[in-house]
Design an enzyme around this catalytic site. Structure first.
Site, short mmCIF file in Angstrom:
data_model
loop_
_atom_site.label_atom_id
_atom_site.label_comp_id
_atom_site.label_asym_id
_atom_site.label_seq_id
_atom_site.Cartn_x
_atom_site.Cartn_y
_atom_site.Cartn_z
N CYS A 1 -1.26 79.51 0.16
CA CYS A 1 -1.20 78.08 0.16
C CYS A 1 -2.24 77.51 1.06
CB CYS A 1 0.18 77.77 0.33
SG CYS A 1 1.43 78.25 -0.73
N GLU A 2 -3.58 77.63 0.89
CA GLU A 2 -4.71 77.10 1.48
C GLU A 2 -5.91 77.03 0.38
OE1 GLU A 2 -5.36 76.64 5.05
OE2 GLU A 2 -3.49 77.59 5.80
N ARG B 1 -20.54 97.88 11.38
CA ARG B 1 -20.58 97.54 9.71
C ARG B 1 -21.46 98.76 8.99
NH1 ARG B 1 -20.53 92.20 8.43
NH2 ARG B 1 -20.82 91.73 10.36
N ARG C 1 -13.03 87.76 5.36
CA ARG C 1 -14.67 87.11 5.57
C ARG C 1 -15.36 86.13 4.58
NH1 ARG C 1 -18.20 90.20 4.86
NH2 ARG C 1 -19.66 89.67 6.33
N GLU D 1 -24.08 101.43 19.03
CA GLU D 1 -22.57 101.27 18.83
C GLU D 1 -22.74 100.45 17.60
OE1 GLU D 1 -22.13 97.99 21.72
OE2 GLU D 1 -22.30 99.43 23.36
N PRO D 2 -22.94 101.20 16.40
CA PRO D 2 -22.68 100.79 14.93
C PRO D 2 -21.39 100.55 14.46
CG PRO D 2 -23.51 103.01 14.97
CD PRO D 2 -23.32 102.59 16.06
C1 LIG Z 1 -19.01 94.04 17.09
C2 LIG Z 1 -19.70 94.96 18.26
C3 LIG Z 1 -20.58 96.15 17.78
C4 LIG Z 1 -20.64 96.38 16.35
O1 LIG Z 1 -21.29 95.47 15.55
P1 LIG Z 1 -21.79 95.83 13.95
O2 LIG Z 1 -22.61 94.48 13.40
O3 LIG Z 1 -20.65 96.00 13.11
O4 LIG Z 1 -22.57 96.85 13.98
C5 LIG Z 1 -21.11 96.87 18.55
N1 LIG Z 1 -21.06 96.70 20.00
C6 LIG Z 1 -20.42 95.48 20.68
C7 LIG Z 1 -20.43 95.11 21.81
C8 LIG Z 1 -19.74 94.64 19.50
O5 LIG Z 1 -19.01 93.55 19.67
#
Ligand SMILES: *Cc1c(COP(=O)(O)O)cnc(C)c1O
Length: 420
Positions: free
Chosen positions: A348-349, A282, A318, A279-280
């Protein structure tokens, strides 16, 4: 000399910086600033790196939509055959609107509502990644009302330290995510006994911006051990989902390549028949995007010089949120002395900063780019200070697609009404 940018398809051209074959100055001219700019080629290359590393295996790469949920970005991955990891019904709607395949969607998150469960069951998603005992009861009930059977995986918490920022570390016992490892066996037995659930897999996700492959391999070892114990009890799983989390270079980090990151894991998985999922987020989008902004004012001071730009913490949260670092580069060379600046927005922070103490040769009106802003940039943006959200464009060779128009101020209060 062309500096080695973390955004791979960025280079120095004759009209200053360009992404693929399009100059950033031309993009600012046409679409204004601030604007998020993505490279289609960089997205495709990032996804292909996973496909190459997983070649010859039964595998599914589910892009984590929360990193960047723009339809333009999702459609690129959908066309490449990606699956999607979602955390809300809204993200499911986006995936479908972008042409994604519901049958390749996994649904994570600790707080799935009944309405979201109904929506996902109706769409026919691949798997619910269940995060608590209470959730299986609710899901079983909702599925039975619809006369459906919900495929499930438990997201287990392997209690390994991913050695990353505490806000993005998710696999420790103290986190709210997943079910405790020692309770998983019992939960699987219970799920297997419920009429409207089908036990399908197991999932884990230990954190984000991981730079070391060891913790994820450690997590996988624990997960595989559990899979074998389940099989011994007659609960056979058809897939193993090892989450996302691979880090990227923002500054001087040296993240492993996808192949290096997955290598130790894939060794552990050799000879197994379950489908393997990742599940990538980033690592697929982070370095494929930048935030293009214009210097409004230079404000020299006794202790610090400020460069006030037209992007702010509402556009890119971020730095304010995690003290995250983004490379800042001038788009066009300028024959003025470089100075060190605090790069700040108009909000304004005092927390409204984008970067500290950066050496830049710029004048008011110049363009600068904040690099590696493709992940958790636009997706975390807000309208704080009634600032319309930035436009988003996707560069594709020499072409530029406007994938999100800049918001109008009127649209920001269109749902509101004053008292008469
Ligand atoms: C946020 C998240 C990801 C992705 O994470 P990255 O660091 O962006 O690769 C994958 N799986 C789950 C369950 C997440 O909450």
């Amino acid at each position: 000399m062309t500096p080695d940018f973390p955004t791979p398809t960025l280079s120095q051209g004759c009209n200053g910086l360009q992404l693929e074959d399009v100059s950033l100055a031309a993009i600012a001219e046409t679409y204004g600033t601030p604007t998020y700019v993505y490279s289609r080629r960089a997205l495709v290359e990032a996804f292909s790196a996973y496909q190459r590393a997983l070649a010859g295996r039964r595998a599914l790469v589910c892009y984590a939509v929360k990193a960047n949920s723009s339809l333009g970005v999702l459609s690129v991955f959908a066309q490449l055959g990606a699956g999607f990891d979602i955390v809300s019904g809204g993200e499911l709607s986006r995936v479908l609107a972008a042409g994604g395949d519901a049958g390749k969607v996994v649904f994570s998150g600790v707080g799935k509502s009944r309405a979201e469960m109904r929506q996902a069951l109706a769409a026919g998603i691949r798997c619910f990644n269940v995060e608590s005992a209470a959730e299986i009861d609710r899901l079983n009930e909702v599925a039975s009302e619809l006369g459906k059977v919900a495929p499930i995986a438990f997201r287990v918490n392997p209690d390994v330290d991913p050695k990353t920022h505490p806000y993005i570390s998710t696999g420790l016992k103290s986190n709210k995510f997943g079910v405790a490892f020692d309770t998983a066996l019992e939960l699987y037995r219970r799920a297997a006994s419920l009429s409207h659930l089908r036990v399908s897999g197991i999932a884990c996700h230990i954190g984000s911006q991981l730079l070391d492959p060891a913790p994820i391999a450690e997590a996988a070892t624990k997960v595989l051990d559990l899979v074998d114990r389940l099989a011994a009890e007659g609960i056979a799983l058809d897939h193993i989902d090892l989450g996302g989390g691979l880090g990227i270079r923002y500054r001087d980090e040296v993240p492993p390549t996808v192949t290096e990151y997955l290598g130790p894991l894939l060794k552990l998985l050799d000879g197994r028949t379950e489908e393997i999922c990742f599940e990538p987020g980033r690592s697929l989008v982070g370095n494929a995007g930048l935030l293009l902004t214009r210097v409004e004012y230079l404000k020299p001071g006794e202790e610090k010089n400020f460069a006030i730009v037209d992007a702010a913490m509402n556009d890119l949260a971020r730095p304010a949120l995690y003290d995250a670092y983004h490379e800042v580069v001038a788009v066009q060379p300028r024959d003025v002395p470089a100075r060190n600046y605090e790069i700040v927005g108009p909000i304004c922070e005092s927390g409204d900063f984008l970067a500290h103490d950066r050496s830049l040769a710029v004048e008011p009106g110049d363009l600068v780019a904040l690099l590696s802003a493709g992940a958790y940039g636009m997706a975390m943006s807000s309208n704080y200070n009634t600032r319309p959200r930035a436009a988003e464009v996707m560069v594709d060779g020499q072409r530029v697609h406007l994938i999100r128009q800049r918001e109008t101020v009127e649209s920001l209060y269109a749902l509101e009404s004053p008292l008469s």
